[in-house]
Design an enzyme around this catalytic site. Sequence first.
Site, PDB file in Angstrom:
ATOM      1  N   ARG A 245       6.974 -29.787 -23.304  1.00  0.00           N
ATOM      2  CA  ARG A 245       6.010 -29.010 -22.525  1.00  0.00           C
ATOM      3  C   ARG A 245       6.671 -28.451 -21.256  1.00  0.00           C
ATOM      4  NH1 ARG A 245       0.672 -32.456 -21.657  1.00  0.00           N
ATOM      5  NH2 ARG A 245      -0.267 -30.386 -21.649  1.00  0.00           N
TER       6      ARG A 245
ATOM      7  N   GLY B 109      -1.120 -21.954 -19.221  1.00  0.00           N
ATOM      8  CA  GLY B 109      -0.997 -21.180 -20.437  1.00  0.00           C
ATOM      9  C   GLY B 109       0.046 -20.087 -20.409  1.00  0.00           C
TER      10      GLY B 109
ATOM     11  N   HIS C  46      -8.941 -21.788 -21.202  1.00  0.00           N
ATOM     12  CA  HIS C  46      -7.953 -20.886 -20.593  1.00  0.00           C
ATOM     13  C   HIS C  46      -8.637 -19.870 -19.691  1.00  0.00           C
ATOM     14  CE1 HIS C  46      -5.567 -17.113 -20.578  1.00  0.00           C
ATOM     15  NE2 HIS C  46      -4.559 -17.933 -20.402  1.00  0.00           N
TER      16      HIS C  46
ATOM     17  N   ARG D 145      -7.127   4.746  21.509  1.00  0.00           N
ATOM     18  CA  ARG D 145      -5.954   5.561  21.182  1.00  0.00           C
ATOM     19  C   ARG D 145      -6.291   7.032  21.393  1.00  0.00           C
ATOM     20  NH1 ARG D 145      -3.756   5.376  15.140  1.00  0.00           N
ATOM     21  NH2 ARG D 145      -5.512   6.793  14.802  1.00  0.00           N
TER      22      ARG D 145
ATOM     23  N   SER E  70       1.035  -1.986  21.034  1.00  0.00           N
ATOM     24  CA  SER E  70       0.268  -2.285  19.832  1.00  0.00           C
ATOM     25  C   SER E  70       1.052  -1.728  18.655  1.00  0.00           C
ATOM     26  CB  SER E  70      -1.123  -1.647  19.881  1.00  0.00           C
ATOM     27  OG  SER E  70      -1.843  -1.967  18.705  1.00  0.00           O
TER      28      SER E  70
ATOM     29  N   GLY F 153       1.659  -0.231  15.342  1.00  0.00           N
ATOM     30  CA  GLY F 153       0.958   0.502  14.283  1.00  0.00           C
ATOM     31  C   GLY F 153       1.727   0.337  12.986  1.00  0.00           C
TER      32      GLY F 153
ATOM     33  N   ASN G  20       1.032   0.541   9.856  1.00  0.00           N
ATOM     34  CA  ASN G  20       0.902   1.485   8.738  1.00  0.00           C
ATOM     35  C   ASN G  20       1.987   2.565   8.837  1.00  0.00           C
ATOM     36  OD1 ASN G  20      -1.346   0.014   8.113  1.00  0.00           O
ATOM     37  ND2 ASN G  20      -2.828   1.565   8.732  1.00  0.00           N
ATOM     38  N   ASP G  21       2.039   3.243   9.993  1.00  0.00           N
ATOM     39  CA  ASP G  21       3.043   4.291  10.183  1.00  0.00           C
ATOM     40  C   ASP G  21       4.445   3.701  10.250  1.00  0.00           C
ATOM     41  OD1 ASP G  21       1.636   6.591   9.982  1.00  0.00           O
ATOM     42  OD2 ASP G  21       1.429   6.957  12.126  1.00  0.00           O
TER      43      ASP G  21
ATOM     44  N   TYR H 147      -2.488 -10.753  19.853  1.00  0.00           N
ATOM     45  CA  TYR H 147      -3.703 -10.532  19.064  1.00  0.00           C
ATOM     46  C   TYR H 147      -3.387  -9.694  17.828  1.00  0.00           C
ATOM     47  CZ  TYR H 147      -3.919  -5.767  20.972  1.00  0.00           C
ATOM     48  OH  TYR H 147      -3.625  -4.461  21.308  1.00  0.00           O
TER      49      TYR H 147
END
Length: 915
Positions: free
Chosen positions: A108, A117, A468, A648, A799, A801, A803-804, A887
């Site tokens: 096993r 599984g 399963h 912003r 801060s 950013g 994403n960019d 933060y």
Amino acid sequence: MSENKDPHVAQPAASVEGVKFVYDFTEGNKDLKDLLGGKGANLAEMTNLGLPVPPGFTITTEACKVYLDSGEEPAALRDEVSAHLVALEERMGKKLGQADNPLLVSVRSGAKFSMPGMMDTVLNIGLSDKSVQGLAAQAGDDRFAWDSYRRLIQMFGKTVLGVDGELFEEALEAAKAAKKVTVDTELEAADLKKLVTKFKKIVKTEAGRDFPQDPREQMDLAIKAVFDSWNGDRAKLYRRQERIPHDLGTAVNVCSMVFGNLGPDSGTGVAFTRDPASGHQGVYGDYLQNAQGEDVVAGIRNTVPLAELERIDKKSYDQLLGIMETLENHYKDLCDIEFTIERGQLWMLQTRVGKRTAGAAFRIATQLVDQGLIDETEALQRVNGAQLAQLMFPRFDEHAKTEQVGRGIAASPGAAVGKAVFDSYTAVKWSRSGEKVILVRRETNPDDLDGMIAAEGILTSRGGKTSHAAVVARGMGKTCVCGAEELEVDTKRRRMTVPGGHVVEEGDVISIDGSTGKVYLGEVPVVPSPVVEYFEGRMHAGADDADELVEAVHRIMAFADRKRRLRVRANADNAEDALRARRFGAQGIGLCRTEHMFLGDRRELVERLILADTEAEREESLKELLPLQKRDFVELFEAMDGLPVTIRLLDPPLHEFLPDITELSVRVALAESRQEPHENELRLLQAVHRLHEQNPMLGLRGVRLGLVIPGLFTMQVRAIAEAAAERRNAKGDPRAEIMIPLVGTVQELEIVREEADQVVAEVEAATGVTLKLSIGTMIELPRAALTAGQIAEAAEFFSFGTNDLTQTVWGFSRDDVEASFFTAYLEKGIFGVSPFETIDKDGVGSLVKAAAEAGRRTRPDLKLGVCGEHGGDPESVHFFHEVGLDYVSCSPFRIPVARLEAGRAATQSEGSDHR
């Protein structure tokens, strides 16, 4: 063994001499999961506890790594396996596969992390044409021996030799049809003997070789098959889904067989020390008489509740309950147990800390605190943000008009609605086309994993809480209803017949409730979760109508809030979102995107600003925008009174405020063809052409706009300052922070800051109010991160950013690439997870860390935060805690998740410090 060689670290195949690759169950313990895998470590632990575990041994994950790296097993492995096999044979008084008194073993898999599984197992190794006779004589039961032999050929053929499993299933179904029976337990010894002959012919035809009669060859090939299954498609897919590292390898457990298929006084089952769906204490699990373990988890035969075992075999039942209590107290957690009863003798085949639903996780954590088994710090580590997010999903409206057509076992909670599909391929295909689907099967198997991931929920007509479908669904947090026996599922005709004769065709919408097990026709409306109602203040912990789940969440969240260092703010652009965020526990606004305030009925004013040909026209537009902006900020300061609000300044390219170039061109062309007035449209079109950029996200936006369009940023700063002054005159406590976007050099920030400071001074002079406005910047460009020490000279806060920053570090646009090549990158293992979902610690994260350190060297009191989507991602929150940010900021709905993970990060850091 040499002094400088760690046996727990894989060595190249040429330099593994002296490394121990095989451990007897008596040698290990539960803390050796990296080496022995979860199954092997826990078998060793149970052996050490004196529990009835069949003797055996474990081949380590290091042996697997050597095999996967080199394509060959370590040279020493065969001799080590032989030595342990001889010891096992001596202990059992039998030899592997001998004709008169055969020892049989299972082979096993067992990785460090549970992968139910997903990898391979072979039972009954050692049976052959000769030893099957010896097993029959040994057991006094011909039927049992031939049933075990056909199982071996079936599992070995599919798992080791790659034969299509459907061929064995079809042969088994044909045998039952010929006998006119419905379950395999009704086949007699003669029928099974014929089936063995048929199975061996299938192996010969499909695999091009005879089924091996040498028991050692069987075992060696099975061991290699388990190693190979680590890199099987379904195992790799599961690891990606569950974020399990790909380089761990699997251990292999060779265990002497005990048999649950020896008649009515034998059986096999799975038990939980608490209900994995709800967390409630009691007797939970499934039992199946006259069966082997795979029959239970496969869901091919419907089990009876574990409580029925008390009637069937009270001695074994009482012993099992005692062992369950021992294990839960020892592991201090919910335990998932596999067991077999062989003619009244109970054997423990596995235990592990059990997978559970999100609600069960919170309930169990607080229950164990109350029982004194764990403390609050450990309770906080037993839950996570992903589970909390699941608890915030909507549930079905119990007052809605519904058409219930069935009820099964509530295996994994949630409210799932979608079109019924009957195979995994269709589930994936439809899901990728944007359809929500429910995967409907008689029972699922590991090959259905793709479809289970793609589906909103899973519905099966067979199986129980330990099947399963149930186990995998709970692990993924996916809604699941199992064992709805009254539903007739016909996968070949792609339909399901419900009581009363109604037929659900593929594509028909159904709804399933994983909390009650109910199945409905059509779409059932949903209502908010009680956990969301609690966070919004509409349900109070301790109130009469607050259920124990809300109480558990309240207790865990209270402890997380006491422990966390990171503060949690909200991304909110209006007072309504700000108030909701505050109810969810936000400690301020970390990102107010002012561009959202320029849309709607203000778009015309923005168009006039962009089209202005003279300074007077531009100033007139800004003058009209000023009071509107001021009103926005007054409302925000009221909603977040006493808490920081980071605003912003305008960030996106100006073309986003103008009509689409194609649409506008058509309007101008039509007006010209009709000789209609179109002066304004023509001016707009000229402006759109003038502002058009090949890559606008890397063009005229952010701080560049403030520098190129005179008065734009100063208008916004004036609106902020006047709003703050008005709020302070009203005895409020506004705490405004002005954030300059897309800064790449300190000179940009210095120019904008100088203008902003002048405006603030003018407002202070005019109102007689002293304003304490801080000015900072977003760090969202690699250059800004690399020159953070310089930028901090002009910034009071950073801060990030992310994403960019992720887009500019990786060099691709999120909107363009997620649909094009991310799927391929995830499948090929280039990404473990999207870098937009969880922060890329090595690349983007290293810039965040370096910028934070450089900024604080320049300005020790520099405030540091993050406002990208990563601010609400559990794993990313831990990273931000580690690098010392003050933060995180995220969408209101993610605030509770961020609060919880910030608390978990703090307690994990404490644990690391103590160690």
